[in-house]
Design a protein around this motif. Structure first.
Motif, PDB file in Angstrom:
ATOM      1  N   GLU A 135      -3.384   4.724  11.828  1.00 21.06           N
ATOM      2  CA  GLU A 135      -2.175   4.097  11.282  1.00 21.06           C
ATOM      3  C   GLU A 135      -2.429   3.424   9.942  1.00 21.06           C
ATOM      4  OE1 GLU A 135       1.195   0.760  12.535  1.00 21.06           O
ATOM      5  OE2 GLU A 135      -0.365   1.343  13.951  1.00 21.06           O
ATOM      6  N   GLU A 136      -3.603   2.816   9.782  1.00 14.48           N
ATOM      7  CA  GLU A 136      -3.875   2.064   8.557  1.00 14.48           C
ATOM      8  C   GLU A 136      -4.333   2.967   7.421  1.00 14.48           C
ATOM      9  OE1 GLU A 136      -6.051  -1.529   8.771  1.00 14.48           O
ATOM     10  OE2 GLU A 136      -4.274  -2.480   9.618  1.00 14.48           O
ATOM     11  N   THR A 137      -5.043   4.048   7.716  1.00 10.14           N
ATOM     12  CA  THR A 137      -5.487   4.984   6.688  1.00 10.14           C
ATOM     13  C   THR A 137      -5.135   6.405   7.133  1.00 10.14           C
ATOM     14  OG1 THR A 137      -7.698   5.032   7.666  1.00 10.14           O
ATOM     15  CG2 THR A 137      -7.350   3.538   5.809  1.00 10.14           C
ATOM     16  N   PRO A 138      -3.851   6.751   7.083  1.00  9.51           N
ATOM     17  CA  PRO A 138      -3.434   8.057   7.588  1.00  9.51           C
ATOM     18  C   PRO A 138      -3.920   9.199   6.706  1.00  9.51           C
ATOM     19  CG  PRO A 138      -1.608   6.978   6.476  1.00  9.51           C
ATOM     20  CD  PRO A 138      -2.732   5.975   6.544  1.00  9.51           C
ATOM     21  N   LEU A 139      -4.278  10.312   7.334  1.00 11.40           N
ATOM     22  CA  LEU A 139      -4.600  11.531   6.599  1.00 11.40           C
ATOM     23  C   LEU A 139      -3.287  12.281   6.438  1.00 11.40           C
ATOM     24  CD1 LEU A 139      -6.943  13.181   5.436  1.00 11.40           C
ATOM     25  CD2 LEU A 139      -7.154  14.311   7.658  1.00 11.40           C
ATOM     26  N   VAL A 140      -2.671  12.186   5.266  1.00 16.01           N
ATOM     27  CA  VAL A 140      -1.302  12.664   5.054  1.00 16.01           C
ATOM     28  C   VAL A 140      -1.316  14.152   4.697  1.00 16.01           C
ATOM     29  CG1 VAL A 140       0.826  12.340   3.770  1.00 16.01           C
ATOM     30  CG2 VAL A 140      -0.647  10.376   4.258  1.00 16.01           C
ATOM     31  N   GLU A 150      -6.331   5.223  -6.752  1.00 16.35           N
ATOM     32  CA  GLU A 150      -7.408   5.918  -6.035  1.00 16.35           C
ATOM     33  C   GLU A 150      -8.197   4.926  -5.164  1.00 16.35           C
ATOM     34  OE1 GLU A 150      -7.343   9.058  -6.180  1.00 16.35           O
ATOM     35  OE2 GLU A 150      -6.282   9.507  -8.021  1.00 16.35           O
ATOM     36  N   GLY A 151      -7.483   4.090  -4.416  1.00  9.76           N
ATOM     37  CA  GLY A 151      -8.133   3.054  -3.617  1.00  9.76           C
ATOM     38  C   GLY A 151      -9.026   3.592  -2.514  1.00  9.76           C
ATOM     39  N   HIS A 152      -8.878   4.869  -2.172  1.00 10.87           N
ATOM     40  CA  HIS A 152      -9.739   5.457  -1.148  1.00 10.87           C
ATOM     41  C   HIS A 152     -11.196   5.538  -1.600  1.00 10.87           C
ATOM     42  CE1 HIS A 152      -7.234   8.380  -3.377  1.00 10.87           C
ATOM     43  NE2 HIS A 152      -8.417   8.858  -3.745  1.00 10.87           N
ATOM     44  N   ASP A 153     -11.457   5.329  -2.900  1.00  7.83           N
ATOM     45  CA  ASP A 153     -12.830   5.340  -3.405  1.00  7.83           C
ATOM     46  C   ASP A 153     -13.481   3.957  -3.367  1.00  7.83           C
ATOM     47  OD1 ASP A 153     -12.659   8.041  -3.945  1.00  7.83           O
ATOM     48  OD2 ASP A 153     -11.989   7.762  -6.006  1.00  7.83           O
ATOM     49  N   PHE A 154     -12.728   2.943  -2.995  1.00 13.51           N
ATOM     50  CA  PHE A 154     -13.232   1.569  -3.021  1.00 13.51           C
ATOM     51  C   PHE A 154     -13.842   1.198  -1.667  1.00 13.51           C
ATOM     52  CE2 PHE A 154     -11.122   1.689  -6.861  1.00 13.51           C
ATOM     53  CZ  PHE A 154     -11.068   0.478  -7.526  1.00 13.51           C
ATOM     54  N   LYS A 155     -14.880   0.382  -1.712  1.00 12.63           N
ATOM     55  CA  LYS A 155     -15.529  -0.095  -0.502  1.00 12.63           C
ATOM     56  C   LYS A 155     -14.819  -1.347   0.012  1.00 12.63           C
ATOM     57  CE  LYS A 155     -20.103   1.707  -1.690  1.00 12.63           C
ATOM     58  NZ  LYS A 155     -21.538   1.377  -1.902  1.00 12.63           N
ATOM     59  N   PRO A 156     -14.922  -1.614   1.306  1.00 13.95           N
ATOM     60  CA  PRO A 156     -14.232  -2.789   1.877  1.00 13.95           C
ATOM     61  C   PRO A 156     -14.580  -4.091   1.173  1.00 13.95           C
ATOM     62  CG  PRO A 156     -15.036  -1.369   3.628  1.00 13.95           C
ATOM     63  CD  PRO A 156     -15.576  -0.796   2.350  1.00 13.95           C
ATOM     64  N   ASP A 203      -6.501   9.393   1.876  1.00 14.93           N
ATOM     65  CA  ASP A 203      -7.785   9.571   2.550  1.00 14.93           C
ATOM     66  C   ASP A 203      -8.349  10.969   2.369  1.00 14.93           C
ATOM     67  OD1 ASP A 203      -9.767   8.244   4.305  1.00 14.93           O
ATOM     68  OD2 ASP A 203      -9.316   9.959   5.584  1.00 14.93           O
ATOM     69  N   ALA A 204      -7.496  11.979   2.124  1.00 12.93           N
ATOM     70  CA  ALA A 204      -8.000  13.339   1.933  1.00 12.93           C
ATOM     71  C   ALA A 204      -8.854  13.436   0.671  1.00 12.93           C
ATOM     72  CB  ALA A 204      -6.835  14.325   1.853  1.00 12.93           C
ATOM     73  N   GLN A 205      -8.670  12.487  -0.271  1.00  8.34           N
ATOM     74  CA  GLN A 205      -9.448  12.506  -1.508  1.00  8.34           C
ATOM     75  C   GLN A 205     -10.589  11.487  -1.496  1.00  8.34           C
ATOM     76  OE1 GLN A 205      -7.150  13.270  -5.284  1.00  8.34           O
ATOM     77  NE2 GLN A 205      -5.453  12.558  -4.028  1.00  8.34           N
ATOM     78  N   ASN A 206     -10.918  10.967  -0.330  1.00  2.00           N
ATOM     79  CA  ASN A 206     -12.025  10.022  -0.207  1.00  2.00           C
ATOM     80  C   ASN A 206     -13.332  10.801  -0.360  1.00  2.00           C
ATOM     81  OD1 ASN A 206     -14.042   8.288   0.581  1.00  2.00           O
ATOM     82  ND2 ASN A 206     -13.053   7.663   2.477  1.00  2.00           N
ATOM     83  N   ILE A 207     -13.976  10.725  -1.533  1.00  2.00           N
ATOM     84  CA  ILE A 207     -15.155  11.551  -1.793  1.00  2.00           C
ATOM     85  C   ILE A 207     -16.415  10.726  -2.017  1.00  2.00           C
ATOM     86  CG2 ILE A 207     -13.798  13.430  -2.775  1.00  2.00           C
ATOM     87  CD1 ILE A 207     -14.499  12.402  -5.551  1.00  2.00           C
ATOM     88  N   ILE A 249       0.849  -1.184   0.000  1.00  2.00           N
ATOM     89  CA  ILE A 249       0.000   0.000   0.000  1.00  2.00           C
ATOM     90  C   ILE A 249       0.887   1.237   0.000  1.00  2.00           C
ATOM     91  CG2 ILE A 249      -1.797   1.292   1.216  1.00  2.00           C
ATOM     92  CD1 ILE A 249      -2.651  -1.317   2.543  1.00  2.00           C
ATOM     93  N   ILE A 250       0.576   2.174  -0.875  1.00  5.09           N
ATOM     94  CA  ILE A 250       1.269   3.461  -0.894  1.00  5.09           C
ATOM     95  C   ILE A 250       0.245   4.547  -0.573  1.00  5.09           C
ATOM     96  CG2 ILE A 250       2.527   5.139  -2.285  1.00  5.09           C
ATOM     97  CD1 ILE A 250       3.726   2.817  -3.842  1.00  5.09           C
ATOM     98  N   HIS A 251       0.436   5.199   0.577  1.00  2.00           N
ATOM     99  CA  HIS A 251      -0.396   6.341   0.941  1.00  2.00           C
ATOM    100  C   HIS A 251       0.298   7.586   0.401  1.00  2.00           C
ATOM    101  CE1 HIS A 251      -2.679   3.899   3.858  1.00  2.00           C
ATOM    102  NE2 HIS A 251      -1.517   3.342   4.134  1.00  2.00           N
ATOM    103  N   GLY A 252      -0.361   8.320  -0.480  1.00  2.00           N
ATOM    104  CA  GLY A 252       0.274   9.489  -1.077  1.00  2.00           C
ATOM    105  C   GLY A 252      -0.676  10.650  -1.210  1.00  2.00           C
ATOM    106  N   VAL A 253      -0.166  11.850  -0.986  1.00  2.00           N
ATOM    107  CA  VAL A 253      -0.991  13.045  -1.144  1.00  2.00           C
ATOM    108  C   VAL A 253      -1.280  13.256  -2.627  1.00  2.00           C
ATOM    109  CG1 VAL A 253       0.002  14.119   0.900  1.00  2.00           C
ATOM    110  CG2 VAL A 253       1.029  14.565  -1.336  1.00  2.00           C
ATOM    111  N   ALA A 254      -2.245  14.113  -2.920  1.00  2.00           N
ATOM    112  CA  ALA A 254      -2.550  14.450  -4.310  1.00  2.00           C
ATOM    113  C   ALA A 254      -1.295  14.995  -4.983  1.00  2.00           C
ATOM    114  CB  ALA A 254      -3.667  15.500  -4.359  1.00  2.00           C
ATOM    115  N   GLY A 255      -1.027  14.532  -6.207  1.00  2.44           N
ATOM    116  CA  GLY A 255       0.108  15.035  -6.959  1.00  2.44           C
ATOM    117  C   GLY A 255       1.452  14.489  -6.562  1.00  2.44           C
ATOM    118  N   SER A 256       1.478  13.400  -5.773  1.00  2.00           N
ATOM    119  CA  SER A 256       2.752  12.854  -5.296  1.00  2.00           C
ATOM    120  C   SER A 256       3.338  11.792  -6.218  1.00  2.00           C
ATOM    121  CB  SER A 256       2.572  12.266  -3.889  1.00  2.00           C
ATOM    122  OG  SER A 256       1.595  11.235  -3.893  1.00  2.00           O
ATOM    123  N   GLY A 257       2.677  11.497  -7.332  1.00  2.00           N
ATOM    124  CA  GLY A 257       3.223  10.533  -8.291  1.00  2.00           C
ATOM    125  C   GLY A 257       2.714   9.124  -8.099  1.00  2.00           C
TER     126      GLY A 257
END
Length: 619
Positions: free
Chosen positions: A455-460, A368-374, A397-401, A256-264
């Motif tokens: 820890e598992e879904t950090p708001l970066v 964009e895995g933050h848009d997926f349901k469990p 997580d900041a882009q979870n819409i 899993i890669i947690h990345g802010v918008a525009g981080s590549g």
């Protein structure tokens, strides 16, 4: 400790025992301002030297490592060597000549860049700005054996590191001196970080980041007249060290890669797809995202880079629809459920009952895995072949819409994803200018609940990539007609300034706004393309893209307009959900941003205040 890419422990790296021992010597004896690449394709011809070592003060060195033992070598001259193999005696290129050819090819490639050659008149005018050299490592031949066999008649003694000169007992200074005695040419000063990035840009095309494009498409093979100097960007953009390390070291298993918008994140995901495509796996690779528009963009990117049919790019609901058709699944007639919801439920049930085969794919890659349901994750994990067990998931997580807080608090292991110890955070935003990112984050931070981060879904929190630009323009107009006139004039000005139409986008909150605004812009002579409903989204067509904010996820454009902001926040949604959505839209711009409105709202008032607020560092 030197940075070695990929990691010597990477399962993807196939090294001989001698190569691995020498790599360990580099780790042990070189400081952290050394960059080393091991068996990495170089330049347009994708050559593979055993080791490339780059130091900002010393230059660039190419090394070939041989595990030959003294009895292996029957004969050697300055061009060839006769060695004993399992198939008998074989004539091969002298390893020093091999390293020399690689080094000259690298030198000539770098010399095509005017910012990497000596500009001052004199002896070295037009030559490479940094020293370069080449050499050989004999991992199983001592210096005494080398001299006794008179191998120095074929390879100069100062061009060789022998077995006893790379052991743990050798002093750091002595080891480094052996390396740098291999340089024939020593001139130039210390390379700046910008010039180091230019070197990486030329040598490793896969780490390039182009504004508006995730991959560079310049064809160097057709550059016999040195016209590369006409197309080189003024400011080179490449992956940072953390991104390149991630890309080169990704192994199998769940990651899993947690990345802010525009981080590549999408760049890394696409690079991974290209790598897997080249492996010739027995099963296909599935790349999924939530939006149709992003799926279209990803598909185009992979086509541009000659990815084969092994990589299947789909948006999640489109994939579920295909599964329903392929396996003739029965859809429930549950009242109140949309067709795509019933298709998802049918695929999940079909998998549980054995009607949908499991382990269909060698790897599943999710953007964009933050848009997926469990429950979607539980389904997709079952689609991965246990032999490869390869899952790569991008998350912010900041882009979870699309969901709400319950989606952000689930446990990864509870949905079958086992990524403990294999998750990474990318904090630096490279897409947006400092001004755009500061504006977007200050807006969103006022509405996001920081306590929901875990820890598992950090708001970066994003960090600046460093590019400066114009502050987003927030413009109030008297009515809708004036607003549309202003938007049309702004877009025409961007076009006259040289921005291609397909690098401009108008991002609307609702589909009805797209229909109305696109019609008005077209009447004012602007070529527009609407990406809504089942319409086909063509990223390459030279038209202004009309998208909903939801559909813009994962995309980027040079110039972005957000019209009619007075309609936000939508009365039927929470302020937090609407702020997340606007944050997504605000972070689509790489250069210029225009926000317009003719009716006031909570969000317009906030944006007006931000427009006149000095930028604050994002930490």
């Amino acid at each position: 400790m030197a940075i070695i890419l990929p990691s010597l422990h990477s399962k993807n790296l196939k090294l001989t025992p001698g190569e691995r021992r020498f790599g360990t010597s580099l780790l042990r004896n070189l400081e952290d301002d050394y960059h080393c690449w091991v068996d990495v394709p170089v330049g347009p011809r994708q050559r593979r030297p055993d080791f490339i070592i780059l130091h900002p003060g010393r230059g660039i060195l190419v090394l070939e490592v041989k595990d030959w033992k003294l009895p292996t070598i029957h004969r050697m001259d300055r061009l060839t060597a006769e060695i004993e193999t399992g198939q008998g005696v074989k004539t091969v290129v002298n390893p020093l000549e091999q390293a020399r050819a690689y080094a000259i090819e690298i030198k000539e490639l770098l010399e095509r860049d005017p910012l990497l050659v000596q500009q001052e008149q004199g002896r070295y005018h037009g030559h490479l700005l940094l020293p370069w050299g080449f050499g050989v490592v004999f991992a199983n031949i001592t210096r005494k054996q080398f001299q006794a066999a008179e191998l120095d008649q074929a390879i100069a003694g100062d061009k060789v590191i022998c077995q006893d000169e790379m052991s743990e007992t050798v002093a750091v200074d002595a080891f480094q001196e052996r390396l740098w005695n291999m340089f024939t040419y020593s001139f130039g000063g210390i390379l700046s970080l910008a010039r180091i990035d230019r070197v990486r840009w030329h040598l490793f095309p896969e780490v390039r980041i182009q504004q508006g494009h995730l991959f560079d498409t310049v064809e160097h093979e057709a550059d016999a007249q040195q016209i590369i100097t006409q197309v080189l960007p003024d400011m080179i953009k490449v992956m940072d060290k953390e991104q390149e390390k991630l890309t080169r070291n990704l192994g199998h298993g769940h990651r899993i890669i947690h990345g802010v918008a525009g981080s590549g994140k999408t760049l890394i995901l696409a690079h991974r797809a290209l790598y897997l495509d080249k492996l010739g796996l027995a099963k296909p690779v599935l790349m999924l995202c939530y939006n149709k528009t992003l799926a279209a963009r990803l598909k185009q990117l992979l086509i541009e880079r000659n990815a084969g049919n092994q990589v299947q790019v789909r948006h999640f609901h489109g994939w579920c629809k295909e599964m329903c058709t392929l396996y003739q699944l029965d859809l429930s007639d549950a009242p109140g459920q949309e067709i795509w919801e019933r298709q998802v439920a049918a695929v999940i049930a079909g998998c549980e009952k054995g009607r949908v085969p499991r382990a269909q794919y060698a790897a599943v890659l999710i953007d964009e895995g933050h848009d997926f349901k469990p429950e979607w994750f539980r389904l997709l994990v079952q689609m991965i072949d246990p032999e490869t067990n390869a899952l790569l998931l991008m998350y912010d997580d900041a882009q979870n819409i699309y969901g709400g807080s319950q989606r952000r608090t689930f446990n990864w292991s509870g949905v079958g994803i086992n990524a403990r110890g294999r998750s990474t955070i990318l904090r630096v935003n490279y897409r947006n200018t400092v001004e755009v990112l500061d504006f977007a984050y200050q807006f969103a931070a006022a509405y996001l609940d920081q306590n929901e981060s875990n820890e598992e879904t950090p708001l970066v929190h994003p960090e600046f990539g460093g590019r400066k630009g114009a502050r987003p323009e927030v413009q109030r107009l008297n009515n809708s007609a004036e607003e549309l006139n202003y938007i049309a004039a702004w877009l025409k000005n961007r076009s006259e300034a040289g921005v291609p139409l397909n690098q401009m986008a108008v991002l609307c909150r609702f589909n009805a706004q797209i229909t109305r605004i696109s019609r008005e812009l077209a009447s004012k002579g602007l070529a527009v393309e609407c990406a809504q409903g089942d319409g086909v989204f063509n990223p390459t067509k030279n038209t202004i893209k009309m998208l909903t904010m939801h559909s813009s996820k994962g995309l980027e454009f040079s110039s972005v307009v957000i019209p009619d902001l007075g309609c936000m926040p939508y009365a039927k949604a929470t302020h937090e959900a609407e702020a997340r959505l606007l944050y997504v839209a605000l972070t689509r711009s790489t250069e210029n941003m225009l926000v317009t409105y003719h009716k006031e709202s909570l969000f317009t008032q906030h944006c007006e205040r931000l427009q006149h607020t000095p930028s604050q560092p994002v930490q």
